[in-house]
Write a protein that holds these residues in place. Structure first.
Motif, PDB file in Angstrom:
ATOM      1  N   PRO A  35      38.777  38.666  57.881  1.00  0.00           N
ATOM      2  CA  PRO A  35      38.742  40.095  58.466  1.00  0.00           C
ATOM      3  C   PRO A  35      40.097  40.340  59.217  1.00  0.00           C
ATOM      4  O   PRO A  35      40.250  41.801  59.567  1.00  0.00           O
ATOM      5  N   SER A  36      41.140  39.563  59.352  1.00  0.00           N
ATOM      6  CA  SER A  36      41.996  39.917  59.881  1.00  0.00           C
ATOM      7  C   SER A  36      43.168  40.555  59.034  1.00  0.00           C
ATOM      8  O   SER A  36      43.918  41.343  59.083  1.00  0.00           O
ATOM      9  N   TRP A  37      42.638  40.489  57.633  1.00  0.00           N
ATOM     10  CA  TRP A  37      43.480  40.920  56.225  1.00  0.00           C
ATOM     11  C   TRP A  37      42.775  42.267  55.849  1.00  0.00           C
ATOM     12  O   TRP A  37      43.400  43.092  55.556  1.00  0.00           O
ATOM     13  N   VAL A  38      41.395  41.939  55.601  1.00  0.00           N
ATOM     14  CA  VAL A  38      40.865  42.942  54.863  1.00  0.00           C
ATOM     15  C   VAL A  38      39.390  43.520  55.564  1.00  0.00           C
ATOM     16  O   VAL A  38      38.892  42.836  56.246  1.00  0.00           O
ATOM     17  N   LYS A  39      39.401  44.984  55.710  1.00  0.00           N
ATOM     18  CA  LYS A  39      38.310  45.469  56.535  1.00  0.00           C
ATOM     19  C   LYS A  39      37.235  46.248  55.416  1.00  0.00           C
ATOM     20  O   LYS A  39      38.187  47.052  54.514  1.00  0.00           O
ATOM     21  N   TRP A  40      36.490  45.853  55.178  1.00  0.00           N
ATOM     22  CA  TRP A  40      35.320  46.441  54.512  1.00  0.00           C
ATOM     23  C   TRP A  40      34.541  47.518  55.144  1.00  0.00           C
ATOM     24  O   TRP A  40      33.749  47.245  55.922  1.00  0.00           O
ATOM     25  N   ARG A  41      34.823  48.717  54.658  1.00  0.00           N
ATOM     26  CA  ARG A  41      34.210  49.958  55.497  1.00  0.00           C
ATOM     27  C   ARG A  41      32.987  50.579  54.475  1.00  0.00           C
ATOM     28  O   ARG A  41      33.119  50.690  53.257  1.00  0.00           O
ATOM     29  N   GLY A  42      31.885  50.580  55.087  1.00  0.00           N
ATOM     30  CA  GLY A  42      30.735  51.485  54.477  1.00  0.00           C
ATOM     31  C   GLY A  42      30.142  50.395  53.289  1.00  0.00           C
ATOM     32  O   GLY A  42      30.800  49.538  52.761  1.00  0.00           O
ATOM     33  N   GLY A  43      28.859  50.247  53.099  1.00  0.00           N
ATOM     34  CA  GLY A  43      28.236  49.624  52.037  1.00  0.00           C
ATOM     35  C   GLY A  43      28.506  48.059  52.362  1.00  0.00           C
ATOM     36  O   GLY A  43      29.288  47.601  53.512  1.00  0.00           O
ATOM     37  N   ARG A  44      28.195  47.251  51.471  1.00  0.00           N
ATOM     38  CA  ARG A  44      28.320  45.633  51.526  1.00  0.00           C
ATOM     39  C   ARG A  44      29.788  45.251  50.852  1.00  0.00           C
ATOM     40  O   ARG A  44      30.062  45.735  49.822  1.00  0.00           O
ATOM     41  N   ALA A  45      30.410  44.369  51.572  1.00  0.00           N
ATOM     42  CA  ALA A  45      31.395  43.595  51.003  1.00  0.00           C
ATOM     43  C   ALA A  45      31.148  43.349  49.522  1.00  0.00           C
ATOM     44  O   ALA A  45      30.090  42.491  49.165  1.00  0.00           O
ATOM     45  N   HIS A  46      32.204  43.406  48.684  1.00  0.00           N
ATOM     46  CA  HIS A  46      32.205  42.729  47.389  1.00  0.00           C
ATOM     47  C   HIS A  46      31.162  43.855  46.537  1.00  0.00           C
ATOM     48  O   HIS A  46      30.958  43.237  45.297  1.00  0.00           O
ATOM     49  N   HIS A  47      30.784  44.880  46.828  1.00  0.00           N
ATOM     50  CA  HIS A  47      29.689  45.636  46.149  1.00  0.00           C
ATOM     51  C   HIS A  47      30.412  46.985  45.767  1.00  0.00           C
ATOM     52  O   HIS A  47      30.942  47.798  46.609  1.00  0.00           O
ATOM     53  N   TYR A  48      30.715  47.387  44.341  1.00  0.00           N
ATOM     54  CA  TYR A  48      31.189  48.519  44.170  1.00  0.00           C
ATOM     55  C   TYR A  48      30.516  49.614  43.604  1.00  0.00           C
ATOM     56  O   TYR A  48      31.038  50.613  43.033  1.00  0.00           O
ATOM     57  N   GLU A  49      29.127  49.500  43.256  1.00  0.00           N
ATOM     58  CA  GLU A  49      28.379  50.303  42.737  1.00  0.00           C
ATOM     59  C   GLU A  49      28.127  51.572  43.495  1.00  0.00           C
ATOM     60  O   GLU A  49      28.612  51.818  44.631  1.00  0.00           O
ATOM     61  N   ALA A  50      28.037  52.795  42.904  1.00  0.00           N
ATOM     62  CA  ALA A  50      27.794  54.109  43.595  1.00  0.00           C
ATOM     63  C   ALA A  50      26.868  54.081  44.855  1.00  0.00           C
ATOM     64  O   ALA A  50      25.783  53.407  44.749  1.00  0.00           O
ATOM     65  N   ALA A  51      27.133  54.842  45.754  1.00  0.00           N
ATOM     66  CA  ALA A  51      26.422  54.887  47.088  1.00  0.00           C
ATOM     67  C   ALA A  51      25.105  55.739  46.725  1.00  0.00           C
ATOM     68  O   ALA A  51      24.939  56.343  45.943  1.00  0.00           O
TER      69      ALA A  51
END
Length: 70
Positions: free
Chosen positions: A54-70
């Motif tokens: 988390p000091s390098w990458v912030k995942w916003r919205g949705g779950r981390a590592h998931h790329y499917e349409a919202a």
């Protein structure tokens, strides 16, 4: 506390997530491999080890590592 320099934005309605580094768009990722490639091109060769830091990458919205349409 400083913010993470890499942001993986919420999934788009068409799938994929925009990836930015300090506000500069790196690309549209459809997988972790895409994010790693964008970060490698940006000069971070050890990028695969940064995705869950988390000091390098912030995942916003949705779950981390998931790329499917919202």
């Amino acid at each position: 506390m400083p913010t993470a320099p890499i942001t993986v934005h919420p999934p788009l309605g068409t799938g994929g997530r925009r990836v930015t580094a300090r506000g500069q768009i790196l690309g549209l990722a459809h997988s972790d491999a895409d994010v790693i490639e964008f970060l490698r091109r940006a000069g971070l060769p050890g990028a695969e080890g940064l995705l869950d830091d988390p000091s390098w990458v912030k995942w916003r919205g949705g779950r981390a590592h998931h790329y499917e349409a919202a």
